[in-house]
Design a protein around this motif. Sequence first.
Motif, PDB file in Angstrom:
ATOM      1  N   ILE A   1       0.719  -1.038  -0.144  1.00  0.00           N
ATOM      2  CA  ILE A   1      -0.056   0.014   0.060  1.00  0.00           C
ATOM      3  C   ILE A   1       0.857   1.097  -0.166  1.00  0.00           C
ATOM      4  O   ILE A   1       1.699   1.466   0.963  1.00  0.00           O
ATOM      5  N   TYR A   2       0.783   1.964  -1.037  1.00  0.00           N
ATOM      6  CA  TYR A   2       1.348   3.387  -1.070  1.00  0.00           C
ATOM      7  C   TYR A   2       0.504   4.246  -0.371  1.00  0.00           C
ATOM      8  O   TYR A   2      -0.686   4.279  -0.734  1.00  0.00           O
ATOM      9  N   TYR A   3       1.056   4.999   0.715  1.00  0.00           N
ATOM     10  CA  TYR A   3       0.507   5.876   1.429  1.00  0.00           C
ATOM     11  C   TYR A   3       1.119   6.888   1.844  1.00  0.00           C
ATOM     12  O   TYR A   3       2.404   7.011   1.623  1.00  0.00           O
ATOM     13  N   SER A   4       0.829   7.882   2.691  1.00  0.00           N
ATOM     14  CA  SER A   4       1.487   8.861   2.952  1.00  0.00           C
ATOM     15  C   SER A   4       1.162   9.245   4.705  1.00  0.00           C
ATOM     16  O   SER A   4      -0.052   9.253   5.011  1.00  0.00           O
TER      17      SER A   4
ATOM     18  N   MET B   1       5.184   4.466  -7.993  1.00  0.00           N
ATOM     19  CA  MET B   1       3.811   4.129  -7.941  1.00  0.00           C
ATOM     20  C   MET B   1       2.976   4.698  -9.163  1.00  0.00           C
ATOM     21  O   MET B   1       2.321   4.034  -9.681  1.00  0.00           O
ATOM     22  N   GLN B   2       3.115   5.878  -9.528  1.00  0.00           N
ATOM     23  CA  GLN B   2       2.453   6.524 -10.565  1.00  0.00           C
ATOM     24  C   GLN B   2       2.962   5.787 -12.053  1.00  0.00           C
ATOM     25  O   GLN B   2       2.080   5.597 -12.887  1.00  0.00           O
ATOM     26  N   SER B   3       4.336   5.293 -12.081  1.00  0.00           N
ATOM     27  CA  SER B   3       4.651   4.656 -13.217  1.00  0.00           C
ATOM     28  C   SER B   3       3.911   3.529 -13.246  1.00  0.00           C
ATOM     29  O   SER B   3       3.695   3.013 -14.367  1.00  0.00           O
ATOM     30  N   LYS B   4       3.733   2.805 -12.270  1.00  0.00           N
ATOM     31  CA  LYS B   4       3.356   1.126 -12.252  1.00  0.00           C
ATOM     32  C   LYS B   4       1.742   1.254 -12.605  1.00  0.00           C
ATOM     33  O   LYS B   4       1.337   0.481 -12.994  1.00  0.00           O
TER      34      LYS B   4
ATOM     35  N   GLN C   1      -2.627   3.878  -2.762  1.00  0.00           N
ATOM     36  CA  GLN C   1      -2.965   3.044  -3.841  1.00  0.00           C
ATOM     37  C   GLN C   1      -2.412   1.592  -3.506  1.00  0.00           C
ATOM     38  O   GLN C   1      -1.514   1.392  -2.776  1.00  0.00           O
ATOM     39  N   ILE C   2      -3.136   0.451  -3.919  1.00  0.00           N
ATOM     40  CA  ILE C   2      -2.886  -0.842  -3.454  1.00  0.00           C
ATOM     41  C   ILE C   2      -2.310  -1.675  -4.737  1.00  0.00           C
ATOM     42  O   ILE C   2      -2.936  -1.546  -5.704  1.00  0.00           O
ATOM     43  N   PHE C   3      -1.442  -2.608  -4.429  1.00  0.00           N
ATOM     44  CA  PHE C   3      -0.874  -3.515  -5.421  1.00  0.00           C
ATOM     45  C   PHE C   3      -0.807  -4.767  -4.715  1.00  0.00           C
ATOM     46  O   PHE C   3      -0.620  -5.046  -3.421  1.00  0.00           O
ATOM     47  N   ASN C   4      -0.783  -5.946  -5.558  1.00  0.00           N
ATOM     48  CA  ASN C   4      -0.524  -7.235  -5.179  1.00  0.00           C
ATOM     49  C   ASN C   4       0.797  -7.396  -5.904  1.00  0.00           C
ATOM     50  O   ASN C   4       0.584  -7.847  -6.935  1.00  0.00           O
ATOM     51  N   GLY C   5       1.882  -7.370  -5.149  1.00  0.00           N
ATOM     52  CA  GLY C   5       3.160  -7.485  -5.916  1.00  0.00           C
ATOM     53  C   GLY C   5       3.360  -6.319  -7.003  1.00  0.00           C
ATOM     54  O   GLY C   5       3.182  -4.972  -6.429  1.00  0.00           O
ATOM     55  N   ASP C   6       3.395  -6.550  -8.172  1.00  0.00           N
ATOM     56  CA  ASP C   6       3.445  -5.440  -9.133  1.00  0.00           C
ATOM     57  C   ASP C   6       2.115  -5.126  -9.876  1.00  0.00           C
ATOM     58  O   ASP C   6       1.817  -4.217 -10.704  1.00  0.00           O
ATOM     59  N   GLN C   7       0.959  -6.055  -9.574  1.00  0.00           N
ATOM     60  CA  GLN C   7      -0.237  -5.719  -9.852  1.00  0.00           C
ATOM     61  C   GLN C   7      -0.928  -4.807  -9.361  1.00  0.00           C
ATOM     62  O   GLN C   7      -1.266  -4.923  -8.224  1.00  0.00           O
ATOM     63  N   TYR C   8      -1.524  -3.794 -10.136  1.00  0.00           N
ATOM     64  CA  TYR C   8      -2.310  -2.795  -9.462  1.00  0.00           C
ATOM     65  C   TYR C   8      -3.727  -3.196  -9.199  1.00  0.00           C
ATOM     66  O   TYR C   8      -4.443  -4.089 -10.026  1.00  0.00           O
TER      67      TYR C   8
END
Length: 139
Positions: free
Chosen positions: A43-46, A87-90, A100-107
Amino acid sequence: MQMTCLRCILRFGNRKKGKAAFCVEAWLICLWDSPNCTMSINIYYSSITATVSLEKHQTHIFYILDGKGIKYRLMDLSEDPKLKDEMQSKIGNPDAMAPQIFNGDQYSGGYEAFEQAVECEMIEKILKLDSAQQQMQQK
């Protein structure tokens, strides 16, 4: 890269100035930087939020995942500016913002997609957890 343990944030309030907490308990469960890490949900967070709604959205995601026993790793955008670009690139969207949430590299999606999955009781599906991952998550 140091990861923030949500238990430490809630227990010790280590959100000041974006400083990450280190939790020995979490370290024993999963060596954060290990390639063998069993936590596939990122989880990308701030930790430094500009709005109350962003804080509520992030906290809501954490509480739901904790309640379901789904383990995750936090990637604090306020600690490393490169993480936001990553994050934005992925995602493929230069305007994407946390969480933003990912499972490994899958958005898997942002807060809106997560909230929709909660309403439809399809969290495991949006997180792309297969049965093997679900069993590992619950250990």
